[in-house]
Design a protein around this motif. Sequence first.
Motif, PDB file in Angstrom:
ATOM      1  N   HIS A  59       4.193   0.455   9.102  1.00 22.26           N
ATOM      2  CA  HIS A  59       4.786  -0.829   8.720  1.00 22.26           C
ATOM      3  C   HIS A  59       3.734  -1.937   8.785  1.00 22.26           C
ATOM      4  CE1 HIS A  59       7.806  -3.909   8.150  1.00 22.26           C
ATOM      5  NE2 HIS A  59       7.360  -4.532   9.222  1.00 22.26           N
ATOM      6  N   ALA A  60       2.982  -1.969   9.873  1.00 16.49           N
ATOM      7  CA  ALA A  60       1.944  -3.000  10.020  1.00 16.49           C
ATOM      8  C   ALA A  60       0.860  -2.844   8.960  1.00 16.49           C
ATOM      9  CB  ALA A  60       1.340  -2.919  11.416  1.00 16.49           C
ATOM     10  N   SER A  78       9.957   5.699  11.263  1.00 20.00           N
ATOM     11  CA  SER A  78       9.695   4.730  10.193  1.00 20.00           C
ATOM     12  C   SER A  78      10.607   5.043   9.005  1.00 20.00           C
ATOM     13  CB  SER A  78       8.212   4.815   9.791  1.00 20.00           C
ATOM     14  OG  SER A  78       7.881   3.814   8.881  1.00 20.00           O
ATOM     15  N   PRO A  79      11.925   4.920   9.209  1.00 19.42           N
ATOM     16  CA  PRO A  79      12.874   5.411   8.196  1.00 19.42           C
ATOM     17  C   PRO A  79      12.826   4.689   6.861  1.00 19.42           C
ATOM     18  CG  PRO A  79      14.016   4.205   9.953  1.00 19.42           C
ATOM     19  CD  PRO A  79      12.601   4.366  10.390  1.00 19.42           C
ATOM     20  N   LYS A 108       1.401   7.723  16.659  1.00 18.57           N
ATOM     21  CA  LYS A 108       0.682   6.438  16.647  1.00 18.57           C
ATOM     22  C   LYS A 108       0.494   5.961  15.200  1.00 18.57           C
ATOM     23  CE  LYS A 108      -3.887   4.540  17.396  1.00 18.57           C
ATOM     24  NZ  LYS A 108      -5.287   4.922  17.470  1.00 18.57           N
ATOM     25  N   ILE A 109       0.090   6.848  14.343  1.00 15.38           N
ATOM     26  CA  ILE A 109      -0.128   6.463  12.936  1.00 15.38           C
ATOM     27  C   ILE A 109       1.203   6.117  12.271  1.00 15.38           C
ATOM     28  CG2 ILE A 109      -0.836   7.337  10.664  1.00 15.38           C
ATOM     29  CD1 ILE A 109      -3.129   8.805  12.067  1.00 15.38           C
ATOM     30  N   ALA A 159       0.824  -1.208   0.000  1.00 13.72           N
ATOM     31  CA  ALA A 159       0.000   0.000   0.000  1.00 13.72           C
ATOM     32  C   ALA A 159       0.859   1.260   0.000  1.00 13.72           C
ATOM     33  CB  ALA A 159      -0.915  -0.003   1.222  1.00 13.72           C
ATOM     34  N   SER A 160       0.233   2.326  -0.441  1.00 12.43           N
ATOM     35  CA  SER A 160       0.827   3.656  -0.331  1.00 12.43           C
ATOM     36  C   SER A 160      -0.314   4.605   0.024  1.00 12.43           C
ATOM     37  CB  SER A 160       1.495   4.075  -1.648  1.00 12.43           C
ATOM     38  OG  SER A 160       0.546   4.050  -2.694  1.00 12.43           O
ATOM     39  N   ILE A 161       0.022   5.802   0.430  1.00 14.76           N
ATOM     40  CA  ILE A 161      -1.033   6.738   0.833  1.00 14.76           C
ATOM     41  C   ILE A 161      -0.718   8.138   0.322  1.00 14.76           C
ATOM     42  CG2 ILE A 161       0.026   7.230   3.097  1.00 14.76           C
ATOM     43  CD1 ILE A 161      -2.861   7.310   4.244  1.00 14.76           C
ATOM     44  N   ILE A 162      -1.760   8.812  -0.088  1.00 12.62           N
ATOM     45  CA  ILE A 162      -1.621  10.208  -0.490  1.00 12.62           C
ATOM     46  C   ILE A 162      -2.311  11.035   0.586  1.00 12.62           C
ATOM     47  CG2 ILE A 162      -2.241  11.914  -2.240  1.00 12.62           C
ATOM     48  CD1 ILE A 162      -1.924   9.637  -4.268  1.00 12.62           C
TER      49      ILE A 162
END
Lengths: 89, 427
Positions: free
Chosen positions: B186-187, B231-232, B180-181, B168-171
Amino acid sequence: MKLAKIKLIEQPRPQVVLGIGETESILGGLVCSSYRFCDDALKSSCTSFDNGKDSFCGDDKDLSHVLCSSHASICSSYKGEATCSTYSF
Amino acid sequence: MKWSKYNRLIKSQNNYLLYNSLSNSFAELDSDTYYFLKQFKPGDEIEKIDESLSLELSRIKSIVTSDDIELAKIKYATLKRRFSNGKLLLTINPTLDCNFRCPYCFEGVHNKKLVMSESTEDKIISFIKTSGKRRVDITWFGGEPLMGYKSINRLTNKLLALNIQYDASIITNGYLLSDKIIKSLHALKIQSLQITLDGHADIHDSRRCLKNGGKTFDRIIKNIKRVNELSPKTKINIRVNLDKSNIDCFPALYEFLHSLNFNNLAIFPAFVNDSTEEEANPCVCNDIEQSMFLIRLFREKGLILHPFYPSSLRLECAVRNINAIVIGPEGELYKCWQDVGNADKIYGNISGIVTNEAVLLDYLMAGDPFDDEECKACMLLPICTGGCPYERIKREKNCGIKNPCMLLKHSLDEFLILHYNSKNNSV
């Protein structure tokens, strides 16, 4: 007539090879204003993620070769750049 | 063998260059070869030349048996990809609600408060199961998708339970990226984020503000830094929407982001389009202005943010494929992101019913560059994807005038010379 050399700056991309039993080609997309979604196979084969490069991908000149050699499953008979069956890859 | 119509011979100062779009190859010639080849017109028989030269010209498709056969092979490869059936490419809008009010937003009038229900989520899962596909790519889109974070979370867990290959990816506008997000990316299998910044703080805040007009730049930058820390491995694509009012701010923003020295950060300019019927917004940069901007960035800053050389990949827009689907919060289906919220462009629903065949067929087949006389005559067709299908279809139906051609077309020689110079470090 004897002529002098041609020096290639950019190599020709892999040729379309028409054959029987070709494997599935992969889906890519170009979505809106130069934002390019590469296929997973493409993403994972990229060795660098640098500013100024083509979205997820590294240097264009290596792309076809990198992809073909790393993801033989998408090519029916990869033996070198010119034998990839899926044209762009 | 014949001289291909897809050749371009270019003389630049003392350099002699040959580009061929069939093979997307580029060569430097000596002057004798250049002037020898210059005498040929497309279709001319090439005879009495040195065998090694003949072999090389043949390899780069500058001489061919038939241009038509070569183009037919490219069309075949394009159609093959269009009809590939290996995976689902879903864009899911968990909500059309947004915490921003950007003046240039293309999304139409719709029920912005609506968030996807669990019942619709279950229908998406059923749809994926029924499709039989073992591989699914999802782009989370909106509205602001993080306003539907609960839905993203639930849907991802249901997808993972299917035991399929999933990415997945997100815009996102980046404002709601809490720790938290970020820790959950990763999950959630979210490998990349696209976040838009429109300039440094003042410019950005004037264009991409909260509903109440509040500023957003500082918080987005803080969140980007947290993504890099927590989340590098998540890639961050910074999209910069440019028009005449902010185009000059791009270099400063680029330098600022570059100075962060994040390995997972990439920046790209995206020129704002006018998608209204009139297509006459004076703020929008035309093709020449866009080209000039990119050339200036290279000459003055050494930046290549849009390739001067055509990509070998020839990736057509995913909307041409039946398995590329945009899903709205009520389970309504669109083909193109541009249509989200436009009821006239809904072609079906997630239960698998096609409600508007005309819309679907348009996106799959209308405006095909291989059927377009202007495209068929263009030397760039072998490397051009035909441009944006949305614009092509609009133009075919006489309700759009925007030129769908690639930027490169209008400055081909100049771009190729720049590419040659950049290769030789002689800007």
